[in-house]
Write a protein that holds these residues in place. Structure first.
Motif, PDB file in Angstrom:
ATOM      1  N   PRO A  75       0.553  -1.178   0.514  1.00  0.00           N
ATOM      2  CA  PRO A  75       0.101  -0.285  -0.022  1.00  0.00           C
ATOM      3  C   PRO A  75       0.837   1.213  -0.346  1.00  0.00           C
ATOM      4  O   PRO A  75       1.852   1.810   0.990  1.00  0.00           O
ATOM      5  N   VAL A  76       1.033   1.978  -0.538  1.00  0.00           N
ATOM      6  CA  VAL A  76       1.533   3.494  -1.337  1.00  0.00           C
ATOM      7  C   VAL A  76       0.965   4.213  -0.616  1.00  0.00           C
ATOM      8  O   VAL A  76      -0.439   5.049  -0.985  1.00  0.00           O
ATOM      9  N   GLY A  77       0.787   5.151   0.648  1.00  0.00           N
ATOM     10  CA  GLY A  77       0.307   6.089   1.180  1.00  0.00           C
ATOM     11  C   GLY A  77      -0.736   6.026   2.427  1.00  0.00           C
ATOM     12  O   GLY A  77      -0.718   3.999   2.468  1.00  0.00           O
ATOM     13  N   ASP A  78      -1.870   6.266   2.919  1.00  0.00           N
ATOM     14  CA  ASP A  78      -2.413   6.131   3.567  1.00  0.00           C
ATOM     15  C   ASP A  78      -3.829   5.533   3.452  1.00  0.00           C
ATOM     16  O   ASP A  78      -4.010   4.570   4.001  1.00  0.00           O
ATOM     17  N   VAL A  79      -4.357   6.543   2.185  1.00  0.00           N
ATOM     18  CA  VAL A  79      -5.319   5.770   1.813  1.00  0.00           C
ATOM     19  C   VAL A  79      -5.435   4.576   1.249  1.00  0.00           C
ATOM     20  O   VAL A  79      -6.686   3.363   1.366  1.00  0.00           O
ATOM     21  N   ALA A  80      -4.254   4.246   0.558  1.00  0.00           N
ATOM     22  CA  ALA A  80      -4.320   2.592   0.482  1.00  0.00           C
ATOM     23  C   ALA A  80      -4.159   1.509   1.299  1.00  0.00           C
ATOM     24  O   ALA A  80      -4.483   0.494   1.878  1.00  0.00           O
ATOM     25  N   MET A  81      -3.065   2.229   2.563  1.00  0.00           N
ATOM     26  CA  MET A  81      -3.057   1.014   3.729  1.00  0.00           C
ATOM     27  C   MET A  81      -4.645   1.292   4.597  1.00  0.00           C
ATOM     28  O   MET A  81      -4.314   0.017   5.008  1.00  0.00           O
ATOM     29  N   ARG A  82      -5.282   1.960   4.050  1.00  0.00           N
ATOM     30  CA  ARG A  82      -7.068   1.486   4.938  1.00  0.00           C
ATOM     31  C   ARG A  82      -7.681   1.044   4.585  1.00  0.00           C
ATOM     32  O   ARG A  82      -8.035   0.372   4.413  1.00  0.00           O
ATOM     33  N   ALA A  83      -7.387   0.438   2.563  1.00  0.00           N
ATOM     34  CA  ALA A  83      -7.634  -0.059   2.155  1.00  0.00           C
ATOM     35  C   ALA A  83      -8.074  -1.761   2.317  1.00  0.00           C
ATOM     36  O   ALA A  83      -8.273  -2.243   2.671  1.00  0.00           O
TER      37      ALA A  83
END
Length: 383
Positions: free
Chosen positions: A113-121
């Motif tokens: 995941p690249v960045g916070d949005v992707a990590m949360r997803a």
């Protein structure tokens, strides 16, 4: 994968622009997942081809990951107006219709995941943000995931995260090649008896096992109290020797057992068996000296027997952070264990068992990091 557009029902379909599915081999072992398209990506219909996308690709190249090894995509396949952060509705819609299908089709060995949005997803139950969670290995619904910061974060006044991200990608590369950091079973001794303490100390001294140690303390100088001292002598084995429990109660109910525990530990610190710790020269050793423990710095030949992973890592990677949290993230496959203390209210309020386990994990993390640092120092001709 073929771009099968299925945006029906998305409330943002009429205002978002562009569309791009992922690209790369669908047999790739690594899958990078970003946030959404930027302006250039929306124009070209390809992910990560704008300014920050090129930065990411440069870091991937610098880490030695060839294009044949990765598939790259985004959570949201279009560009939100003004390049704003995708809404939860957009994320849910695109994830269900596209991202989840990509994950099932590619079946990557490691997800990035690249960045916070992707990590949360990908890791919705994570209790940390991207800065604290980057580099650590998390378990997701689709397999192991190692988050990295978004290149836009690096570009926005955080240039030191370039080197950090490249280091994280080195861990990603190893996992992609099927050589992830080895996972070790925890063989910890909680609530030890005096016989167990004696057995461990005797084993370390008899077999001359290089060991790591870590102190947990309360108070300063005249009011200093050592709550416990942890030791590890392998990537799995550790013991925590408590002296005080929560509420400043004595752990050892028999006074002679407490005295014997101190005698045994003093024999370890005053030996010439190699010992390692994190930041021990400015914290742990001075604290031990304050309470009267003799700590031998050199062996019988005059060689240093005390080694500090903070200093040793600085010698081989000056540009990177040297905290134990960082070393744990790049050198081990351990979970983000500091969350266990945070979730219990912090070190001041965590139950004894949580604090002792945390203490031993610090020791084991230091032990594993020291092994990797030693190898890197040898490769660099520094050891």
């Amino acid at each position: 994968m073929a771009p099968i557009v299925d945006c029906a029902g998305c409330p943002s379909a009429s205002i978002n622009t562009g569309f791009a599915m992922g690209e790369g081999p669908t047999t790739a072992p690594i899958m990078f997942i970003g946030e959404a398209l930027g302006e250039q990506e929306a124009v070209e219909g390809r992910p990560f081809v704008g300014g920050t996308g090129k930065m990411l690709r440069m870091m991937i190249h610098q880490a030695g990951i060839p294009e044949s090894m990765f598939y790259i995509t985004n959570v949201v396949k279009c560009r939100p107006p003004g390049n704003r952060t995708p809404t939860p509705t957009e994320i849910d819609h695109c994830s269900l219709r596209y991202l989840h299908k990509e994950l099932s089709h590619v079946k990557p060995r490691i997800i990035v995941p690249v960045g916070d949005v992707a990590m949360r997803a990908i890791i919705p139950d994570s209790r940390v943000g991207i800065v604290a969670g980057r580099g650590y290995t998390f378990q997701s619904k689709w397999g192991p995931a190692i988050p990295i910061v978004h290149p836009s974060f690096v570009a926005r006044g955080n240039p030191h995260y370039w080197g950090i991200t490249v280091a994280d990608l080195g861990k990603v590369k190893a996992a992609g090649y099927g050589k992830p950091r080895e996972h070790f079973e925890e063989k910890f001794i909680l609530r030890p008896t005096i016989d167990q303490v004696e057995e461990v100390v005797d084993k370390i001294l008899r077999e001359r096992l290089r060991f790591t140690f870590d102190l947990e303390t309360i108070g300063e100088r005249e009011t200093l109290n050592i709550m416990c001292i942890g030791f590890a002598w392998s990537p799995s084995h550790a013991i925590c020797v408590p002296f005080l429990t929560r509420g400043a109660h004595e752990y050892w109910k028999v006074k002679s057992h407490e005295e014997e525990a101190w005698r045994l530990l003093c024999s370890l610190f005053d030996s010439d068996v190699p010992m390692v710790g994190q930041n021990i020269f400015t914290f742990d050793i001075p604290k031990l000296l304050e309470v009267g423990v003799v700590v031998k710095r050199t062996d019988s030949l005059g060689n240093s027997r005390a080694h500090d992973t903070l200093i040793r890592h600085h010698n081989i990677a000056t540009e990177l952070p040297h905290s134990l949290s960082f070393l744990t993230s790049i050198y081990t496959d351990m979970p983000h264990y500091k969350l266990m203390v945070k979730g219990a209210g912090g070190m001041m309020w965590a139950p004894d068992e949580i604090m002792w386990t945390y203490n031993m994990r610090d020791c084991v993390a230091t032990y594993i990091a020291d092994q990797h640092i030693t190898e890197e120092m040898k490769e660099a001709g520094l050891a």
